[in-house]
Motif scaffolding. Structure first.
Motif, mmCIF file in Angstrom:
data_model
loop_
_atom_site.group_PDB
_atom_site.id
_atom_site.type_symbol
_atom_site.label_atom_id
_atom_site.label_comp_id
_atom_site.label_asym_id
_atom_site.label_seq_id
_atom_site.Cartn_x
_atom_site.Cartn_y
_atom_site.Cartn_z
ATOM 1 N N THR A 182 0.841 -1.199 0.000
ATOM 2 C CA THR A 182 0.000 0.000 0.000
ATOM 3 C C THR A 182 0.873 1.245 0.000
ATOM 4 O O THR A 182 1.816 1.349 0.791
ATOM 5 C CB THR A 182 -0.928 0.022 1.230
ATOM 6 N N GLY A 183 0.574 2.175 -0.886
ATOM 7 C CA GLY A 183 1.304 3.427 -0.971
ATOM 8 C C GLY A 183 0.371 4.611 -0.852
ATOM 9 O O GLY A 183 -0.848 4.468 -0.755
ATOM 10 N N SER A 203 1.558 9.638 -9.274
ATOM 11 C CA SER A 203 2.808 9.447 -8.543
ATOM 12 C C SER A 203 2.489 8.940 -7.142
ATOM 13 O O SER A 203 1.718 9.562 -6.403
ATOM 14 C CB SER A 203 3.579 10.767 -8.465
ATOM 15 N N VAL A 204 3.044 7.784 -6.798
ATOM 16 C CA VAL A 204 2.741 7.128 -5.525
ATOM 17 C C VAL A 204 4.038 6.893 -4.759
ATOM 18 O O VAL A 204 5.045 6.445 -5.332
ATOM 19 C CB VAL A 204 2.020 5.787 -5.755
ATOM 20 N N GLU A 205 4.011 7.186 -3.456
ATOM 21 C CA GLU A 205 5.155 6.878 -2.603
ATOM 22 C C GLU A 205 4.921 5.522 -1.944
ATOM 23 O O GLU A 205 3.961 5.342 -1.197
ATOM 24 C CB GLU A 205 5.349 7.964 -1.545
ATOM 25 N N VAL A 206 5.810 4.590 -2.233
ATOM 26 C CA VAL A 206 5.680 3.232 -1.716
ATOM 27 C C VAL A 206 7.075 2.638 -1.567
ATOM 28 O O VAL A 206 7.961 2.877 -2.394
ATOM 29 C CB VAL A 206 4.807 2.377 -2.667
ATOM 30 N N ARG A 214 10.115 4.909 -1.932
ATOM 31 C CA ARG A 214 10.445 5.430 -3.264
ATOM 32 C C ARG A 214 9.174 5.982 -3.905
ATOM 33 O O ARG A 214 8.063 5.711 -3.451
ATOM 34 C CB ARG A 214 11.046 4.334 -4.143
ATOM 35 N N ARG A 215 9.391 6.785 -4.960
ATOM 36 C CA ARG A 215 8.262 7.301 -5.721
ATOM 37 C C ARG A 215 8.199 6.590 -7.049
ATOM 38 O O ARG A 215 9.218 6.469 -7.745
ATOM 39 C CB ARG A 215 8.419 8.803 -5.950
ATOM 40 N N VAL A 216 6.994 6.144 -7.405
ATOM 41 C CA VAL A 216 6.804 5.470 -8.684
ATOM 42 C C VAL A 216 5.600 6.075 -9.381
ATOM 43 O O VAL A 216 4.658 6.548 -8.738
ATOM 44 C CB VAL A 216 6.607 3.951 -8.497
ATOM 45 N N SER A 223 -7.150 11.657 -5.310
ATOM 46 C CA SER A 223 -6.422 12.890 -5.040
ATOM 47 C C SER A 223 -5.220 12.613 -4.157
ATOM 48 O O SER A 223 -5.124 11.531 -3.550
ATOM 49 C CB SER A 223 -7.358 13.911 -4.361
ATOM 50 N N PRO A 224 -4.264 13.561 -4.077
ATOM 51 C CA PRO A 224 -3.087 13.370 -3.225
ATOM 52 C C PRO A 224 -3.476 13.069 -1.781
ATOM 53 O O PRO A 224 -4.407 13.665 -1.228
ATOM 54 C CB PRO A 224 -2.354 14.711 -3.338
ATOM 55 N N GLY A 225 -2.761 12.120 -1.172
ATOM 56 C CA GLY A 225 -3.053 11.691 0.191
ATOM 57 C C GLY A 225 -3.879 10.428 0.267
ATOM 58 O O GLY A 225 -3.950 9.793 1.330
ATOM 59 N N ASP A 226 -4.524 10.017 -0.842
ATOM 60 C CA ASP A 226 -5.318 8.796 -0.843
ATOM 61 C C ASP A 226 -4.410 7.564 -0.830
ATOM 62 O O ASP A 226 -3.392 7.529 -1.539
ATOM 63 C CB ASP A 226 -6.219 8.733 -2.078
ATOM 64 N N PRO A 227 -4.758 6.552 -0.043
ATOM 65 C CA PRO A 227 -3.984 5.309 -0.083
ATOM 66 C C PRO A 227 -4.421 4.437 -1.260
ATOM 67 O O PRO A 227 -5.610 4.335 -1.549
ATOM 68 C CB PRO A 227 -4.329 4.640 1.252
#
Length: 403
Positions: free
Chosen positions: A68-69, A92-95, A98-100, A114-118
């Motif tokens: 989960t990111g 763009s997801v942080e997981v 790292r960012r992917v 939106s940003p902040g959603d898992p």
């Protein structure tokens, strides 16, 4: 469970109604036989866990994980019906520290990502290199958690102990479905047999746990079991006569790929029984309560008068419940109905298609079982809740509103 006391000015409704001895004995013998049949069905069809007509299916390849990111940046969505421009639909997801950037379907963007959603990603290990990530699902655990908590708070605050017992009964019903019904069906057991056994086991526990040990509850249980049996038998006949395959969506097709030995028409018969179980229980407990309330209000009224009064209540309940069944289907199949409505043939012309015919049969079969359970439960209640030796004064009307 029942009491033979005469009408009292105060006390629980079950203590205020005089009960006929022979009718009570017949009811308890019938329920006893149903309980024995249920136990036999559980023993015969209890899944062994050794053999199954369905091959074991691996959800993902070996080594694939689903971390989960958190969404950090949302790009531009891709158009649905046009050639997508390069670089659209990326998130763009942080997981894993790292960012992917992962490609996301247009409908996910439309849902308001939106940003902040898992989000849950699919991580595929690379051969000697960095792993690759792809979008799998939006993590909705937070929403599901607060909805469950709100549901529990509302039920317990308003229904109190009855609500708590209902929740325990619901948990038991879910356990029967998960640990008995589904594994037994996957092993190729009779769909209708398993459904009748599971439904009977659930109703024995749920009704007595939620509404208490009484002849009123026993009457509702007997009416429910009769309605379940009618639904099961009628379902088998209707499915066979309509030549329904039991496979009307992608889930059925996928299950057939893993389990060629499954009898899908039989599984559809099982689904018909389970689909009508909750609403059937609702109308039978209402009818039993109506009979008891009317009898307590007019202890000297004849059985025919009480039956007529309870059926007036039952007819109103039947009408509202049929609406419930039909509109519940419309709500769950809204997208299918919308798709059918844009075809160049009317829905009436498409009524015999597998997808639509299956739901029509499901709705009609469960509705017929529901409607017939009302007079059956009412008649059983009238036979058991017998008139008092104290006659009702002349001109005293029978209450039409037991509330």
């Amino acid at each position: 469970m029942g009491h033979g006391h005469s009408h009292r000015a105060a006390g629980d409704i079950d203590d205020q109604v005089q009960v006929g001895g022979p009718a009570r004995t017949s009811l308890m013998v019938g329920l006893g036989l149903a309980a024995v049949a249920t136990v036999v069905g559980l023993v015969v069809w209890w899944p062994s866990g050794d053999a199954s007509d369905v091959e074991s299916a691996q959800f993902a390849a070996e080594g694939v994980t689903f971390p989960t990111g958190e969404v950090r940046e949302v790009g531009e969505p891709c158009p649905v019906q046009e050639a997508p421009p390069e670089g659209c639909g990326l998130v763009s997801v942080e997981v894993d520290d790292r960012r992917v950037d992962v490609q996301v379907p247009p409908e996910v963007f439309a849902a308001g990502l939106s940003p902040g959603d898992p989000v849950e990603l699919q991580k595929v290990p690379g051969e000697g290199g960095a792993p690759t990530y792809s979008y799998f699902a939006t993590d909705r655990d937070g929403t599901l958690l607060w909805l469950v908590l709100l549901f529990l708070v509302v039920v317990l605050a308003i229904a109190r102990w009855r609500g708590l017992f209902a929740l325990v009964g619901l948990t038991f019903g879910a356990a029967v479905v998960w640990w008995f019904l589904l594994p037994a069906l996957l092993e190729g057991s009779s769909g209708v047999g398993v459904a009748l056994t599971g439904a009977s086991a659930i109703m024995f526990v749920v009704l007595y746990m939620t509404h208490g040990l009484s002849l009123r509850t026993s009457t509702a249980l007997a009416g429910t079991l009769v309605g379940v049996a009618i639904t099961g038998v009628l379902g088998v006949v209707a499915v066979a006569d309509a030549r329904l395959t039991g496979i009307s969506d992608d889930a059925g097709g996928l299950l057939r790929a893993y389990g060629n030995g499954l009898d899908f028409p039989s599984l559809l018969g099982c689904a018909l029984v389970i689909a009508g179980l909750g609403v059937l229980n609702d109308v039978t407990i209402t009818q039993a309560s109506a009979v008891w309330e009317l009898r307590a209000a007019s202890p000297g009224a004849s059985r025919l008068e009480v039956y007529a009064g309870a059926m007036r209540i039952g007819r109103d309940h039947i009408a509202s419940t049929i609406y419930t069944i039909v509109f519940a289907y419309v709500g769950t199949a809204l997208l299918v109905l919308m798709l059918l409505s844009i075809y160049d043939r009317s829905i009436v012309d498409l009524r015999s298609t597998e997808q639509l015919a299956e739901e029509i049969v499901r709705t009609l079969v469960t509705s017929i079982g529901l409607v017939l359970a009302v007079p059956v439960t009412t008649a059983l209640g009238v036979l058991i809740a017998s008139p008092s030796r104290v006659t009702t004064p002349p001109g005293t009307p029978l209450s039409r509103d037991p509330a």
